[in-house]
Design a protein around this motif. Structure first.
Motif, PDB file in Angstrom:
ATOM      1  N   LEU A  77       0.943  -1.139  -0.050  1.00  0.00           N
ATOM      2  CA  LEU A  77       0.178   0.123  -0.071  1.00  0.00           C
ATOM      3  C   LEU A  77       1.009   1.155   0.039  1.00  0.00           C
ATOM      4  O   LEU A  77       1.366   1.459   0.916  1.00  0.00           O
ATOM      5  N   PRO A  78       1.132   1.786  -1.024  1.00  0.00           N
ATOM      6  CA  PRO A  78       1.870   3.132  -1.122  1.00  0.00           C
ATOM      7  C   PRO A  78       1.141   4.327  -0.250  1.00  0.00           C
ATOM      8  O   PRO A  78       0.142   4.229   0.404  1.00  0.00           O
ATOM      9  N   TYR A  79       1.912   5.468   0.028  1.00  0.00           N
ATOM     10  CA  TYR A  79       1.370   6.486   0.586  1.00  0.00           C
ATOM     11  C   TYR A  79       0.974   7.530  -0.793  1.00  0.00           C
ATOM     12  O   TYR A  79       1.740   7.863  -1.579  1.00  0.00           O
ATOM     13  N   PHE A  80      -0.305   7.926  -0.453  1.00  0.00           N
ATOM     14  CA  PHE A  80      -0.801   8.995  -1.454  1.00  0.00           C
ATOM     15  C   PHE A  80      -0.741  10.611  -0.750  1.00  0.00           C
ATOM     16  O   PHE A  80      -1.425  10.653   0.295  1.00  0.00           O
ATOM     17  N   ASP A  81      -0.057  11.345  -1.068  1.00  0.00           N
ATOM     18  CA  ASP A  81      -0.045  12.695  -0.532  1.00  0.00           C
ATOM     19  C   ASP A  81      -0.837  13.502  -1.428  1.00  0.00           C
ATOM     20  O   ASP A  81      -0.698  14.063  -2.459  1.00  0.00           O
ATOM     21  N   LYS A  82      -2.010  13.856  -0.507  1.00  0.00           N
ATOM     22  CA  LYS A  82      -2.959  14.885  -1.092  1.00  0.00           C
ATOM     23  C   LYS A  82      -2.451  16.003  -1.546  1.00  0.00           C
ATOM     24  O   LYS A  82      -3.254  16.460  -2.586  1.00  0.00           O
ATOM     25  N   ARG A  83      -1.718  16.599  -0.683  1.00  0.00           N
ATOM     26  CA  ARG A  83      -1.237  18.025  -0.969  1.00  0.00           C
ATOM     27  C   ARG A  83      -0.712  18.287  -2.448  1.00  0.00           C
ATOM     28  O   ARG A  83      -0.984  19.141  -2.976  1.00  0.00           O
ATOM     29  N   PHE A  84       0.156  17.206  -2.733  1.00  0.00           N
ATOM     30  CA  PHE A  84       0.895  17.343  -4.011  1.00  0.00           C
ATOM     31  C   PHE A  84       0.114  16.469  -4.888  1.00  0.00           C
ATOM     32  O   PHE A  84       0.477  16.477  -6.242  1.00  0.00           O
TER      33      PHE A  84
END
Length: 262
Positions: free
Chosen positions: A208-215
């Motif tokens: 499960l990757p990490y999704f950066d909402k800000r970018f």
């Protein structure tokens, strides 16, 4: 092509409420395998959910693993989305956790996946839990169960339920020690194998990757090549390398933390 069939009584609800029902109220198993098969209108509602779209794009392997292990019946799309876009670190060690530990729907790092010192995530069968923890099957029925390859549950969940039923940690250990065969079963389970040798751990973890909402970017983690070469070089010259070297080799970093490691 617009759907012809309706959702019946749910048709009066606005799309915002339907999205909340799909992503936050219904478990993943129900949404994917039942709701989506009702009619085309239901599928349109599901596929229009922004959370579902994001998970299909970035966490499809985790969703498939949850469905195949039947853990999806205990968690919602919003639960997985909060892990995908939330804190990217392991709940135990604080390192970046690219694997999703399915029984508890939380992140874990490779070091904890291989051998958490408290055995908190070690899988245990229903029969073993009943025998070693003295907990009834009816109480276990309320805990998340997964197929790996036989029905299992998290040792931490089962033990916590047994402690709650007993009335506390001291009372639980007293119930274990008062019965010689139960104490033997409990000790045998704890000592049956080193946690990093238990293959069942790896069968209930999914990437499960990490999704950066800000970018709007996905971070799958960075390995340190230097730490990997330290272990390889030590093994080539028959040197003894420490467990800390192994931990560093297996540690994965998010991009913003890798500079501090260097």
């Amino acid at each position: 092509m617009d759907p012809v069939a309706s959702l019946g009584k749910l048709d009066i609800l606005p799309i915002e409420l339907l999205d909340i029902i799909v992503s936050q109220c219904c478990d993943i198993q129900t949404v994917v395998t039942s709701l989506s098969l009702v009619n085309r209108c239901a599928r349109v509602i599901l596929h229009s959910s922004f959370i579902y779209q994001r998970l299909r794009c970035h966490a499809d392997r985790a969703l498939v693993a949850m469905l195949r292990t039947k853990v999806a019946s205990y968690f919602t799309l919003a639960d997985v989305d909060s892990i995908l876009c939330g804190d990217p670190y392991c709940t135990r060690s604080g390192d970046f956790g690219p694997p999703l530990w399915l029984p508890e729907c939380c992140r874990c790092c490779m070091s904890c996946l291989r051998g958490a010192p408290d055995l908190s995530g070690l899988p245990i069968s229903r029969h073993a839990a009943t025998k070693a923890l003295g907990i009834s099957k009816s109480a276990l029925a309320r805990l998340p169960t997964y197929e790996s390859p036989y029905p299992c549950l998290s040792f931490r969940h089962a033990r916590a339920a047994a402690v709650k039923i007993a009335g506390g940690e001291a009372q639980f250990m007293a119930r274990i020690s008062v019965s010689p065969w139960r104490q033997a079963a409990y000790d045998a389970f704890i000592a049956q194998t080193r946690p990093w040798d238990n293959v069942a751990r790896y069968m209930v973890a999914a990437p499960l990757p990490y999704f950066d909402k800000r970018f709007g970017k996905v971070d799958r983690g960075i390995h340190c090549l230097g730490c990997q070469r330290v272990v390889v070089a030590a093994s080539m010259v028959n040197c003894v390398y420490h467990r800390e070297d192994i931990r560093r080799r297996d540690t994965v970093y998010v991009a913003r933390d890798f500079i501090h490691h260097i």
